[in-house]
Design a protein around this motif. Structure first.
Motif, PDB file in Angstrom:
ATOM      1  N   THR A 218      35.776  41.751  43.100  1.00 54.22           N
ATOM      2  CA  THR A 218      35.066  40.860  42.177  1.00 54.22           C
ATOM      3  C   THR A 218      34.549  41.658  40.981  1.00 54.22           C
ATOM      4  O   THR A 218      34.700  41.248  39.828  1.00 54.22           O
ATOM      5  CB  THR A 218      33.874  40.192  42.900  1.00 54.22           C
ATOM      6  OG1 THR A 218      34.354  39.598  44.083  1.00 54.22           O
ATOM      7  CG2 THR A 218      33.214  39.144  42.028  1.00 54.22           C
ATOM      8  N   GLY A 499      38.346  29.871  48.351  1.00 54.22           N
ATOM      9  CA  GLY A 499      37.940  30.851  47.331  1.00 54.22           C
ATOM     10  C   GLY A 499      39.171  31.541  46.759  1.00 54.22           C
ATOM     11  O   GLY A 499      39.304  31.733  45.548  1.00 54.22           O
ATOM     12  N   VAL A 638      36.668  33.930  34.337  1.00 50.08           N
ATOM     13  CA  VAL A 638      35.422  33.450  34.954  1.00 50.08           C
ATOM     14  C   VAL A 638      35.751  32.757  36.280  1.00 50.08           C
ATOM     15  O   VAL A 638      35.081  32.957  37.296  1.00 50.08           O
ATOM     16  CB  VAL A 638      34.686  32.483  33.988  1.00 50.08           C
ATOM     17  CG1 VAL A 638      33.526  31.788  34.686  1.00 50.08           C
ATOM     18  CG2 VAL A 638      34.188  33.241  32.769  1.00 50.08           C
ATOM     19  N   MET A 639      36.806  31.996  36.267  1.00 47.69           N
ATOM     20  CA  MET A 639      37.197  31.267  37.475  1.00 47.69           C
ATOM     21  C   MET A 639      37.585  32.231  38.600  1.00 47.69           C
ATOM     22  O   MET A 639      37.265  32.019  39.774  1.00 47.69           O
ATOM     23  CB  MET A 639      38.389  30.376  37.136  1.00 47.69           C
ATOM     24  CG  MET A 639      38.587  29.301  38.130  1.00 47.69           C
ATOM     25  SD  MET A 639      39.002  27.800  37.281  1.00 47.69           S
ATOM     26  CE  MET A 639      39.210  26.723  38.648  1.00 47.69           C
ATOM     27  N   VAL A 641      36.427  35.217  39.079  1.00 50.72           N
ATOM     28  CA  VAL A 641      35.211  35.816  39.625  1.00 50.72           C
ATOM     29  C   VAL A 641      34.457  34.797  40.486  1.00 50.72           C
ATOM     30  O   VAL A 641      34.001  35.119  41.591  1.00 50.72           O
ATOM     31  CB  VAL A 641      34.313  36.357  38.477  1.00 50.72           C
ATOM     32  CG1 VAL A 641      32.978  36.836  39.008  1.00 50.72           C
ATOM     33  CG2 VAL A 641      35.032  37.497  37.754  1.00 50.72           C
ATOM     34  N   ILE A 642      34.389  33.552  40.007  1.00 53.81           N
ATOM     35  CA  ILE A 642      33.704  32.511  40.787  1.00 53.81           C
ATOM     36  C   ILE A 642      34.408  32.329  42.141  1.00 53.81           C
ATOM     37  O   ILE A 642      33.769  32.266  43.187  1.00 53.81           O
ATOM     38  CB  ILE A 642      33.688  31.172  40.001  1.00 53.81           C
ATOM     39  CG1 ILE A 642      32.730  31.288  38.811  1.00 53.81           C
ATOM     40  CG2 ILE A 642      33.276  30.011  40.895  1.00 53.81           C
ATOM     41  CD1 ILE A 642      32.757  30.100  37.866  1.00 53.81           C
ATOM     42  N   GLY A 643      35.733  32.282  42.103  1.00 54.22           N
ATOM     43  CA  GLY A 643      36.500  32.107  43.336  1.00 54.22           C
ATOM     44  C   GLY A 643      36.254  33.225  44.316  1.00 54.22           C
ATOM     45  O   GLY A 643      36.063  33.007  45.516  1.00 54.22           O
ATOM     46  N   LEU A 645      33.616  35.220  44.417  1.00 53.78           N
ATOM     47  CA  LEU A 645      32.236  35.125  44.924  1.00 53.78           C
ATOM     48  C   LEU A 645      32.155  34.038  45.993  1.00 53.78           C
ATOM     49  O   LEU A 645      31.496  34.207  47.016  1.00 53.78           O
ATOM     50  CB  LEU A 645      31.273  34.785  43.775  1.00 53.78           C
ATOM     51  CG  LEU A 645      30.966  35.899  42.781  1.00 53.78           C
ATOM     52  CD1 LEU A 645      30.180  35.357  41.596  1.00 53.78           C
ATOM     53  CD2 LEU A 645      30.172  37.022  43.443  1.00 53.78           C
ATOM     54  N   PHE A 646      32.844  32.964  45.745  1.00 55.55           N
ATOM     55  CA  PHE A 646      32.841  31.852  46.689  1.00 55.55           C
ATOM     56  C   PHE A 646      33.434  32.274  48.037  1.00 55.55           C
ATOM     57  O   PHE A 646      32.987  31.846  49.099  1.00 55.55           O
ATOM     58  CB  PHE A 646      33.655  30.701  46.086  1.00 55.55           C
ATOM     59  CG  PHE A 646      33.615  29.441  46.887  1.00 55.55           C
ATOM     60  CD1 PHE A 646      32.491  28.617  46.862  1.00 55.55           C
ATOM     61  CD2 PHE A 646      34.697  29.069  47.669  1.00 55.55           C
ATOM     62  CE1 PHE A 646      32.451  27.453  47.616  1.00 55.55           C
ATOM     63  CE2 PHE A 646      34.662  27.908  48.414  1.00 55.55           C
ATOM     64  CZ  PHE A 646      33.546  27.092  48.392  1.00 55.55           C
TER      65      PHE A 646
END
Lengths: 655, 135
Positions: A218, A499, A638-639, A641-643, A645-646
């Motif tokens: 990440t 994720g 951004v997506m 990184v969000i994925g 983290l999720f």
């Protein structure tokens, strides 16, 4: 006083880390657990000493103690407080201490969480960590000490200050985020080696190393994306990736770690590929050190490399020892790492992961080959030969497109084997939509480009495949009338898998941004106020050029109207040419800076640079670039990184 | 070895061979450019289509055309050798006397016609104590 404490803390860290070797040796010889405990305490104390040194340096930067060379080199009284903090990693000595600081943070977490449950890994973990620490602490003590005072014959009135280009939020946070990724890979390296040497690779270990890997991945991803974002918005060359050796150095470990995250899933599910995973996990950190060697040795001419102190031989020796140690244990534990299971079917999820690994490793190899080519060619016949961006693009675009399709194929495959009937059924919709999109591209494009054609088909195929998977899970979970609750339940039902899919969608969006590169156009021109120029279906009219003295710079301000082909006003661009330190009588100390102005939309960016001003003729020199789809790169990043983290956060599972 | 392993190995060999072909050390590839030191170039009188040179901008050597501010020439030096460079285009912000640069282009008549001009990246700006304001 504080600087002396910092200096003593670095020296103390050296003493403590070398004492840990002694206690580890005593543990091995006397087989008495109390020595292992003392070694652990010595390593923890080393970490705390590094924390102390780090905070002392931070204090000295904040209070502008110009008696320290480092503080005088990178800050001045005028440097804003935020950038005084970021000066911690602006130079060689500070960044090395910062590196040790993050490694220390990870080490403390690793000791108090992972090793609490995996006692058998302790001895080898401590040994390898102590070796890594001792290298960086030696550098901080003897080669690049941030607490070195300025020469006794000068008294510094004010420091240099930080380069204006670095006084940017994204540039400030890009290095620490990347460093977290780099140093975190040390824990993966330690875990892989310690478990293999101790012959204790368990299911718990696989889950734990995967979580560490996701965390590190990440940060590596975020660091790489932020670097590109800063370059695009601040440096003024209109791009975000130039295949520079330093950029490549961050991409190579990202690729091997991505491969590891995928292939370790096979180990988690079926206990296979232990050898391969060992190599991927260890090579990630080895590539980080290789990258650091490239950056800090000056062996490859790069606009990014540090040159003040030549740390090349030290990093080369460190890297060689790590490689030797890794290879030695790989062969020594080869039979332990052997697994009986074989992947027999091309059409299995495991096969999909393996192809993905192959592609990622090929990509890593092409990048490594291109990056190290000057060294290899010089060793071959004495001629230093560089490969340019065209080499990397020529090889990596087709490889990347295969990867794009694989991201869509993977979810359609079952574990072990997928029958032809199932294969046909699952591939039908993505294939039909993919070919349809390709057909429409051919129909409507003015100039056919093969890579764009394939990329569009790949994007549609992969998006359909992943969204289809989401839809299947959604149908299973759909027991509430509220669609948002149902979607949330669906996503949370298997965070790990979902994720991963979100990350894949992010990468697909990045590919949309890459397609835009094929359509970029640019023009350099000069205009006087009142004049206009027509370019790429837009009219650019220069209204005025004004000048203004500001707090810390002098600015030439341009005012350009952009009018579209329907003769409608679209936007107003105000790129500036700034001169920092303009009051300084020494022209050497004045720093010009082009402040860009970008009209950014989801379809395209109109990127303007005010490159020069001829005051006598009242003539401005400009560069305009039309960059289609570039925002999709940032949205996709951004997506991603969000994925990620999720996928690993929050969890009740153990680290 | 099973068929999956064999297929993967074949693909790997093909791609790696392709990489080697593209960057063949002796082949005059369109993808490669030879790096010369400034000293090496000063001994060469013949024309070279593609060169890459690194060095520092010689103080007071920058000449910017009065007719067109994008048209510049300057000397790049390394130790005691220097070479003239002409460049047309936007110059990086860090371009100035003594700045470290990497230029790429063609070499003819003892000068480089650069198509690419890069200065040391700002992120590697090593503050120099010689510039510090002293009492």
């Amino acid at each position: 006083m504080i600087s002396q404490i910092g200096s003593i803390a670095i020296s103390l860290a050296g003493g403590l880390i070398f004492s840990s070797f002694l206690f580890l040796g005593l543990f091995k010889i006397l087989d008495n657990k109390k020595y292992l405990f003392v070694a652990e305490r010595a390593i923890l104390a080393t970490c705390y000493s590094i924390f102390l040194a780090f905070f002392c340096l931070l204090n000295e930067l904040l209070v502008s103690n110009f008696n320290l060379q480092y503080v005088a080199q990178y800050t001045s009284y005028e440097t804003p407080m935020f950038f005084k903090v970021t000066a911690l990693w602006a130079g060689q000595a500070g960044s090395l201490l910062f590196w040790s600081f993050i490694t220390s943070l990870f080490t403390v977490v690793y000791i108090f969480t992972t090793l609490k449950r995996m006692e058998s890994l302790k001895f080898h973990s401590y040994l390898i960590l102590a070796f890594i620490f001792s290298f960086f602490i030696l550098l901080s003590n003897f080669i690049a000490n941030p607490f070195d005072p300025v020469s006794s014959d000068i008294i510094v009135q004010n420091g240099n200050g930080l380069n204006p280009l670095l006084q940017n939020f994204f540039m400030a946070i890009h290095p620490p985020i990347l460093y977290i990724g780099f140093t975190g890979s040390a824990i993966i390296f330690v875990m892989a080696l310690a478990a293999s040497i101790s012959k204790d690779i368990t299911f718990d270990w696989v889950q734990s190393i995967r979580r560490w890997s996701l965390f590190v991945w990440t940060f590596l991803s975020a660091g790489i994306i932020l670097g590109g974002y800063w370059a695009y918005n601040e440096l003024g060359w209109g791009g975000y990736w130039a295949w520079d050796p330093v950029e490549n150095s961050s991409l190579m470990p990202w690729l091997t770690l991505t491969a590891f995250i995928h292939s370790s899933m096979i180990q988690e599910k079926r206990g296979m590929l232990k050898k391969w995973n060992f190599l991927l996990a260890t090579s990630t950190y080895l590539l980080v050190i290789l990258g650091t060697f490239i950056t800090r040795s000056g062996v490859i001419s790069s606009v990014h490399s540090f040159t003040a102190e030549n740390l090349g031989p030290m990093f080369f020796s460190f890297l060689s020892l790590l490689i030797f140690y890794t290879i030695f244990w790989f062969f020594k534990r080869k039979s332990y790492l052997d697994t009986d299971d074989r992947i027999d079917s091309f059409t299995s999820r495991e096969g999909g992961f393996l192809y993905n690994n192959l592609i990622l490793i090929l990509m890593c190899f092409t990048i490594m080959w291109g990056t190290l080519f000057p060294i290899l060619s010089e060793a071959w016949d004495g001629n230093k030969i560089y490969v340019g961006a065209s080499y990397f693009n020529q090889l990596n675009i087709p490889i990347g497109l295969v990867l794009l399709f694989l991201m869509g194929i993977g979810p359609l495959l079952s574990w072990n084997y997928t029958s032809n009937d199932i294969l046909l059924r699952r591939f039908k919709l993505p294939s039909v939509l993919s070919f349809t999109s390709g057909f429409f591209y051919c129909l409507f494009t003015a100039s056919f480009q093969l890579y764009v054609f394939v990329a569009i088909m790949g994007i549609v195929f992969t998006l359909t495949s992943i969204l289809g998977e989401f839809f299947k899970s959604y149908k299973k979970q759909k027991n509430s009338s509220n669609i948002i609750i149902s979607v949330a339940k669906m996503l949370l039902s298997n965070r790990h898998k979902n994720g991963g899919y979100i990350v894949h969608i992010g990468i697909v969006l990045i590919f949309i941004g890459f397609i835009g590169r094929a359509f970029e156009v640019e023009k350099e021109f000069s205009l006087s106020p009142g004049e206009q120029i027509y370019f790429a279906n837009y009219t650019f009219k220069l209204n005025s050029i004004k000048s203004e003295a500001r707090d810390n710079h002098y600015a030439f301000l341009s005012d350009i109207d952009v009018i579209d082909k329907q003769n409608q006003f679209l936007t107003n661009l105000k790129p500036e040419k700034r001169i920092y330190f303009y009051w300084n009588s020494d022209p050497e100390k004045r720093q010009p800076h082009s402040e860009l102005d970008i009209h950014s939309t989801i379809q395209k960016d109109i990127y303007s640079i005010f490159s020069a001003y001829d005051a006598q003729k009242n003539l401005g020199y400009f560069k305009i670039m039309i960059n289609p789809l570039v925002n999709w790169v940032w949205i996709g990043g951004v997506m991603m990184v969000i994925g990620s983290l999720f996928a690993f956060w929050p969890s009740r599972r153990k680290v | 070895m099973n068929k999956v392993t064999i297929s993967i190995s074949i693909v790997f060999v093909i791609v790696v061979s392709w990489i080697f072909y593209l960057t063949n050390f002796k082949q005059d590839s369109s993808l490669t450019v030879r790096y010369y030191s400034v000293g090496e170039l000063s001994d060469i009188s013949s024309q070279i289509d593609k060169v890459k040179v690194g060095g520092y901008i010689k103080p007071n050597s920058i000449i910017i055309s009065e007719d067109d501010q994008l048209d510049a020439s300057f000397f790049v030096y390394q130790n005691n050798d220097s070479v003239k460079v002409s460049y047309y285009g936007i110059r990086p912000d860090l371009f100035k006397d003594d700045a470290e640069v990497v230029v790429s282009g063609s070499y003819n008549n003892s000068q480089i016609s650069a198509t690419e001009l890069q200065t040391k990246c700002a992120s590697r700006y090593e503050g120099d104590l010689k510039n510090i304001e002293k009492i």
